[in-house]
Write a protein that holds these residues in place. Structure first.
Motif, short mmCIF file in Angstrom:
data_model
loop_
_atom_site.label_atom_id
_atom_site.label_comp_id
_atom_site.label_asym_id
_atom_site.label_seq_id
_atom_site.Cartn_x
_atom_site.Cartn_y
_atom_site.Cartn_z
N VAL A 1 0.82 -1.22 0.00
CA VAL A 1 0.00 0.00 0.00
C VAL A 1 0.85 1.27 0.00
O VAL A 1 0.36 2.33 -0.37
CB VAL A 1 -1.01 0.03 1.18
N HIS A 2 2.11 1.16 0.42
CA HIS A 2 2.99 2.33 0.45
C HIS A 2 3.16 2.92 -0.95
O HIS A 2 3.26 4.14 -1.10
CB HIS A 2 4.35 1.96 1.04
N LYS A 3 3.18 2.07 -1.96
CA LYS A 3 3.32 2.55 -3.34
C LYS A 3 2.15 3.44 -3.73
O LYS A 3 2.32 4.43 -4.43
CB LYS A 3 3.39 1.35 -4.30
N GLU A 4 0.95 3.07 -3.27
CA GLU A 4 -0.26 3.82 -3.59
C GLU A 4 -0.36 5.10 -2.77
O GLU A 4 -0.63 6.17 -3.30
CB GLU A 4 -1.48 2.93 -3.32
N ASP A 5 -0.14 4.97 -1.47
CA ASP A 5 -0.26 6.10 -0.56
C ASP A 5 0.53 5.78 0.71
O ASP A 5 0.12 4.92 1.49
CB ASP A 5 -1.74 6.34 -0.21
N PRO A 6 1.67 6.44 0.92
CA PRO A 6 2.52 6.12 2.08
C PRO A 6 1.79 6.16 3.41
O PRO A 6 2.11 5.39 4.32
CB PRO A 6 3.61 7.18 2.02
N GLN A 7 0.76 6.99 3.54
CA GLN A 7 0.02 7.08 4.79
C GLN A 7 -0.74 5.79 5.10
O GLN A 7 -0.95 5.44 6.25
CB GLN A 7 -0.94 8.26 4.76
N LYS A 8 -1.14 5.06 4.05
CA LYS A 8 -1.88 3.81 4.24
C LYS A 8 -1.01 2.71 4.84
O LYS A 8 -1.53 1.70 5.28
CB LYS A 8 -2.47 3.34 2.92
N SER A 9 0.29 2.89 4.83
CA SER A 9 1.16 1.86 5.40
C SER A 9 1.31 2.00 6.91
O SER A 9 1.89 1.13 7.55
CB SER A 9 2.54 1.89 4.72
#
Length: 199
Positions: free
Chosen positions: A158-166
Motif C-alpha cells: 500500500v505504500h506505493k499507492e499512498d505512504p500514509q496507508k502503510s
C-alpha cells in the motif's frame, strides 16, 4: 485421503435480495453497496452442495496456517476504515496477541461495546478455531510470525499507492514484534495503557 476428494464444479451463485441487507441510501461517497469479496467467480460447489471459496490473488505452496493468517491480517487492516474506536481496536490486538497457542477465543475475551470490533473478534475467533484444527502444534509464536510478515507485505504494497496507508500495518507489525521479543514477559506490558482514546 487426498484421492477421495469430492469433485468440485463451478456454479454461478445468484444473490437472494431477501437475504441481503444494507442501508437504504448512501450517507457518504465512501459507502459501498456491493460485496465483491465473495462472488460467482471465486466459489465452487460440489454435488453435495458443499461450497469452496477460492481466490487466486496469490497462489502457491505455503504454510498450513497461511490462509488463516491472511484472513486475520485482512480483517485487522480493514478495521481502521470502519470508524472503530482506536482504544477498542488496540485492546482487541492485546487480546489476540496474548495467546500462547492458537485456539478459539473465550467468549469473555471477545466482547466489545464497539460493534465492528465485536464482529471482528468473533470472526477471528472462528478463524483461529479452524486454524488450530488444521495443524498438530498450534503454536502462537509461529502464527504471530506469519501475521508479522503479512503486515510487512501489506505495508510495502500500500505504500506505493499512498505512504500514509502503510501506517496501520507497520504499527501492527511493531506491536507483534514487541510481543514476540518479550514472549515470556507480562502481556500487555505494564507501561502500556489503551484505556483512553488515542489520537
Amino acid at each position: 485421503g487426498k484421492e477421495n476428494r469430492p469433485r468440485l464444479e463451478p456454479r454461478i451463485l445468484l444473490e437472494d435480495p431477501e437475504l441481503s441487507y444494507h442501508a437504504k441510501h448512501r450517507v457518504s461517497e465512501g459507502d459501498i453497496f456491493d460485496n465483491l469479496l465473495i462472488h460467482g467467480d471465486n466459489l465452487l460447489v460440489d454435488n453435495r452442495k458443499n461450497i469452496g471459496v477460492i481466490d487466486y490473488e496469490r497462489t502457491g505452496e505455503g504454510h498450513a496456517l497461511q490462509d488463516f493468517i491472511e484472513l486475520e491480517a485482512d480483517i485487522l487492516n480493514r478495521l481502521h476504515t470502519t470508524g472503530t474506536s482506536r482504544s477498542a481496536f488496540w485492546n482487541m490486538c492485546i487480546t489476540l496477541f496474548k495467546q500462547d497457542t492458537i485456539r478459539e477465543l473465550d467468549e469473555a475475551e471477545t466482547t466489545s461495546e464497539d460493534t465492528q470490533i465485536d464482529k471482528a473478534f468473533k470472526t477471528i475467533s472462528v478463524i483461529r478455531e479452524f486454524a488450530a484444527k488444521c495443524i498438530s502444534n498450534p503454536n502462537a509464536r509461529e502464527y504471530l510470525l506469519g501475521l508479522l510478515f503479512n503486515m510487512l507485505f501489506r505495508a510495502a504494497l500500500v505504500h506505493k499507492e499512498d505512504p500514509q496507508k502503510s501506517e496501520r500495518p507497520l504499527l501492527l507489525a511493531g506491536f507483534i514484534c514487541h510481543r514476540l521479543e518479550h514472549w515470556n514477559g507480562p502481556w500487555p506490558p505494564t507501561e502500556w495503557n489503551f484505556s483512553q482514546e488515542t489520537p
